[in-house]
Design an enzyme around this catalytic site. Structure first.
Site, PDB file in Angstrom:
ATOM      1  CD  GLN A  29      -0.934  -0.591   3.703  1.00 18.50           C
ATOM      2  OE1 GLN A  29      -2.151  -0.577   3.691  1.00 18.50           O
ATOM      3  NE2 GLN A  29      -0.262  -1.057   4.764  1.00 18.50           N
ATOM      4  CG  HIS A  60      -7.521   3.452  18.468  1.00 17.46           C
ATOM      5  ND1 HIS A  60      -7.259   4.602  17.752  1.00 17.46           N
ATOM      6  CD2 HIS A  60      -7.147   2.413  17.670  1.00 17.46           C
ATOM      7  CE1 HIS A  60      -6.734   4.272  16.580  1.00 17.46           C
ATOM      8  NE2 HIS A  60      -6.657   2.958  16.505  1.00 17.46           N
ATOM      9  CG  ASP A 138      -2.525 -12.668   5.151  1.00 19.52           C
ATOM     10  OD1 ASP A 138      -3.237 -13.661   5.369  1.00 19.52           O
ATOM     11  OD2 ASP A 138      -2.922 -11.652   4.550  1.00 19.52           O
ATOM     12  CG  ASP A 156      -7.118  -1.338  14.373  1.00 18.69           C
ATOM     13  OD1 ASP A 156      -7.979  -0.746  13.688  1.00 18.69           O
ATOM     14  OD2 ASP A 156      -6.187  -0.755  14.958  1.00 18.69           O
TER      15      ASP A 156
END
Length: 287
Positions: A29, A60, A138, A156
Site C-alpha cells: 500500500q 480506539h 498476513d 483493527d
C-alpha cells in the site's frame, strides 16, 4: 526510495498546509503520515483515511477498551492489524493483560510506528512494550495456523474497500476466529460501513458467535451531534460465544468511553437506513 522519501521531508503533502512525516510505497500500500498546522497527525493508506490524532482516542477506546473491560480474564490478547500501535497502546493500559500478540501485514507500517517520533509519542511506544509480541504476517495465514486460544481478539483492519479486505469480514474468517477463542473470549471488530454494509457483517459474525453487542461512535465527540458528516462515525461489532457484561474499570487515561456509555453506544436496530442508539438516537441518516 531515499531516506528523505521515507521519513520527514520539507515537502508538503497533498494538503498544502500539511507536513509529511513518513511517506512510502510498500509492497502492500501507499503509506502517508502527515502533520497538520494544528500539530495533529493523520495517517492515510492508499489515500483512505485511517486516523487523526485529534479524535482517534474515541475510535480506539470503543474498539480496544470495550472487549478488555468485558473479558472475564483478558490475560492473552491478539490484535490483528493495528500496526500504528494505537489499539495496542490502549490494551497495555490494563494490568490484567499479560501478553499481547500484534499481527500486522505491512512491515513498513511497523517501521513507521517505531521510528517517527510523533507516532512513537502518540502510541506511547507500545510496540516496544515487553508484553507485546509484534509479528509481520498476513492475518488470514496467522489465524489459520494459530494453536492457542485468546481471551480477547481485536480486529483493527481498514474498512472494506477491496476484494482482498472483504475476506477479513467473511463468514469463513469469523469461523476461524471462533476456533482460536474460547466460550468466554470477547472479539472486537471495526467495520465502519453504512447500515447496508454493516448488517450483513453482523449476520456473518453471529453465525460463529452467539452474542453480539454492535456499537456506534461519533468520532467528533466534542461537537454537537447533527448527523451531518457520515465520515465522522464509526461502527463496531463486539461478539462472544456467551453473554458478556462489563467487569473491569476503564483505564484512567480514557477520555470518551465509560461504563455508562458502553450500553448507550449499542446499536439497537438490525435493519433500515439509520443506526439507533440511546446515545445518538436515530443518527446518522444514510438515505
Amino acid at each position: 526510495m531515499s531516506e528523505a522519501d521515507q521519513h520527514e521531508s520539507g515537502h508538503e503533502s497533498g494538503h498544502e498546509s500539511e507536513r509529511v512525516l513518513f511517506s512510502q510505497r510498500s509492497p502492500f500500500q501507499d503509506i502517508v503520515l502527515a502533520q497538520e498546522p494544528s500539530g495533529h497527525i493523520n495517517l492515510t493508506l492508499d489515500d483512505v483515511w485511517q486516523f487523526r490524532s485529534q479524535d482517534e482516542h474515541v475510535f480506539h477506546e470503543v474498539l480496544a477498551d470495550t472487549p478488555i473491560m468485558m473479558a472475564a480474564s483478558p490475560a492473552s490478547v491478539l490484535i490483528l492489524g493495528g500496526g500504528d500501535g494505537l489499539a495496542l497502546r490502549n490494551v497495555l493500559r490494563y494490568p490484567a493483560v499479560r501478553q499481547v500478540t500484534l499481527c500486522e501485514l505491512d512491515p513498513c507500517v511497523l517501521t513507521m510506528t517505531r521510528t517517527v517520533p510523533e507516532l512513537v509519542a502518540l502510541s506511547e511506544n507500545s510496540l516496544a512494550d515487553p508484553r507485546a509480541q509484534v509479528i509481520a504476517a498476513d492475518a488470514l495465514a496467522f489465524v489459520e495456523t494459530a494453536d492457542v486460544r485468546y481471551d480477547v481478539v481485536i480486529c483493527d483492519f481498514p474498512a472494506v474497500t477491496s476484494p482482498e479486505l472483504s475476506r477479513l469480514f467473511a463468514p469463513a474468517f469469523f469461523r476461524q476466529l471462533a476456533a482460536i477463542t474460547h466460550a468466554h473470549s470477547v472479539v472486537s471488530i471495526q467495520v465502519s460501513l453504512d447500515p447496508a454494509g454493516f448488517w450483513p457483517i453482523c449476520a456473518a459474525v453471529e453465525a460463529s458467535f452467539a452474542w453480539l453487542h454492535p456499537m456506534l461512535a461519533n468520532l467528533d465527540a466534542a461537537a454537537d451531534v447533527d448527523g451531518g458528516d457520515d465520515d465522522n462515525w464509526a461502527d463496531f461489532v463486539i461478539a462472544s460465544q456467551t453473554p458478556q457484561v462489563l467487569r473491569t474499570k476503564p483505564a484512567a487515561e480514557l477520555r470518551f468511553l465509560s461504563h455508562a456509555r458502553v450500553p448507550r453506544l449499542r446499536i439497537k436496530n438490525r435493519a433500515g437506513d439509520r443506526f439507533e442508539t440511546d446515545e445518538y438516537g436515530q443518527m446518522p441518516d444514510y438515505r
